[in-house]
Design a protein around this motif. Structure first.
Motif, short mmCIF file in Angstrom:
data_model
loop_
_atom_site.label_atom_id
_atom_site.label_comp_id
_atom_site.label_asym_id
_atom_site.label_seq_id
_atom_site.Cartn_x
_atom_site.Cartn_y
_atom_site.Cartn_z
N UNK A 1 0.83 -1.20 0.00
CA UNK A 1 0.00 0.00 0.00
C UNK A 1 0.86 1.25 0.00
N UNK A 2 1.95 1.22 0.80
CA UNK A 2 2.85 2.36 0.83
C UNK A 2 3.53 2.58 -0.50
N UNK A 3 3.91 1.49 -1.19
CA UNK A 3 4.55 1.62 -2.50
C UNK A 3 3.60 2.21 -3.52
N UNK B 1 2.09 9.58 -5.77
CA UNK B 1 2.57 10.92 -5.40
C UNK B 1 3.85 11.30 -6.12
N UNK B 2 4.72 10.31 -6.38
CA UNK B 2 6.03 10.61 -6.94
C UNK B 2 6.07 10.54 -8.47
N UNK B 3 5.16 9.77 -9.09
CA UNK B 3 5.23 9.58 -10.54
C UNK B 3 3.96 10.07 -11.22
N UNK C 1 7.65 14.93 -3.06
CA UNK C 1 6.98 13.73 -2.56
C UNK C 1 7.97 12.62 -2.23
N UNK C 2 9.24 12.99 -2.01
CA UNK C 2 10.31 12.05 -1.65
C UNK C 2 10.70 11.14 -2.81
N UNK D 1 11.78 10.43 -10.67
CA UNK D 1 11.67 11.85 -10.99
C UNK D 1 11.65 12.04 -12.51
N UNK D 2 12.56 11.37 -13.20
CA UNK D 2 12.63 11.52 -14.65
C UNK D 2 11.42 10.88 -15.34
N UNK D 3 10.94 9.79 -14.80
CA UNK D 3 9.75 9.16 -15.38
C UNK D 3 8.54 10.08 -15.25
N UNK D 4 8.41 10.76 -14.11
CA UNK D 4 7.29 11.69 -13.93
C UNK D 4 7.33 12.80 -14.96
#
Length: 224
Positions: free
Chosen positions: A76-78, A84-86, A146-147, A153-156
């Motif tokens: 769930x955390x993943x 949030x990150x991607x 979002x850590x 980061x690059x994928x986002x």
């Protein structure tokens, strides 16, 4: 005195993935400390060693259920981290990228072509390419906030061009059914031109913004 850390790790088992292993170590550390305190309290109250050990082991509960809860919490955390990150920064980047392109087209910006005629050459929207590093920097900021780090980061930042690239790859086989009369060489040349003008170059521009934003973040703050 029993080695409660080894006891817990043996019952809990190994969890797949580095992050899961770290979480398992944290759980084992906390649980073993709790069991050790409980066992010591029983001995201090005069409980025989064997009885104290038995009661302490029973206090831990169902190990399989505990392991499932840890794995479920990790999954769930993943998933939340990925959103949030991607995906959330990627969605914002997607909308911002093509909003900027539409705005430039509205004000009269015209594309440049590597060569006129057919097959269509590589299309260059130079003002758009110059503004995409700013969009990429925004995506990098949102993902890192979002850590997120590394490839996330690059994928986002590359979500817009990856989506467009996937669309081109899907439409390429369809073109063999729709445009049967068009030569294969023309189709391949067109696909390469589209990928270069709408995926590769914009992707480089977005990643440049991410890299520059990361360098700015790592710069030390100078004291006056």
């Amino acid at each position: 005195m029993p080695d409660w850390r080894a006891y817990v790790r043996d019952r809990l088992g190994s969890l797949s993935g580095s992050r899961a292993a770290e979480e398992g170590d944290d759980v084992a550390r906390e649980l073993s400390a709790h069991l050790e305190e409980f066992h010591a309290a029983l001995l201090a109250n005069g409980t025989p060693e064997a009885e104290a050990f038995s009661q302490t082991c029973a206090r831990a509960g169902n190990w399989q259920e505990l392991r499932r809860e840890i794995i479920s919490a990790k999954q769930e955390g993943t998933m939340r981290d990925r959103i949030r990150q991607i995906w959330l920064p990627g969605l914002i980047t997607f909308m911002a990228s093509y909003f900027v392109l539409c705005l430039l087209q509205r004000v009269g910006a015209r594309p440049l072509y590597s060569h006129p005629g057919e097959p269509v050459g590589v299309i260059f929207y130079l003002p758009w390419l110059f503004l995409l590093p700013l969009v990429g920097a925004i995506a990098g900021y949102l993902s890192r906030r979002a850590q997120g780090d590394g490839w996330r980061v690059y994928l986002a930042s590359c979500v817009p061009v990856l989506a467009l690239g996937a669309l081109f790859l899907v439409l390429f086989p369809v073109s063999f059914i729709v445009d049967k009369q068009v030569p294969l060489q023309t189709k391949v040349t067109t696909l390469v031109a589209l990928m270069a003008g709408w995926v590769v170059l914009p992707g480089i521009a977005l990643c440049t913004g991410v890299a520059l934003q990361g360098l700015r973040k790592r710069q030390p703050i100078r004291r006056r």
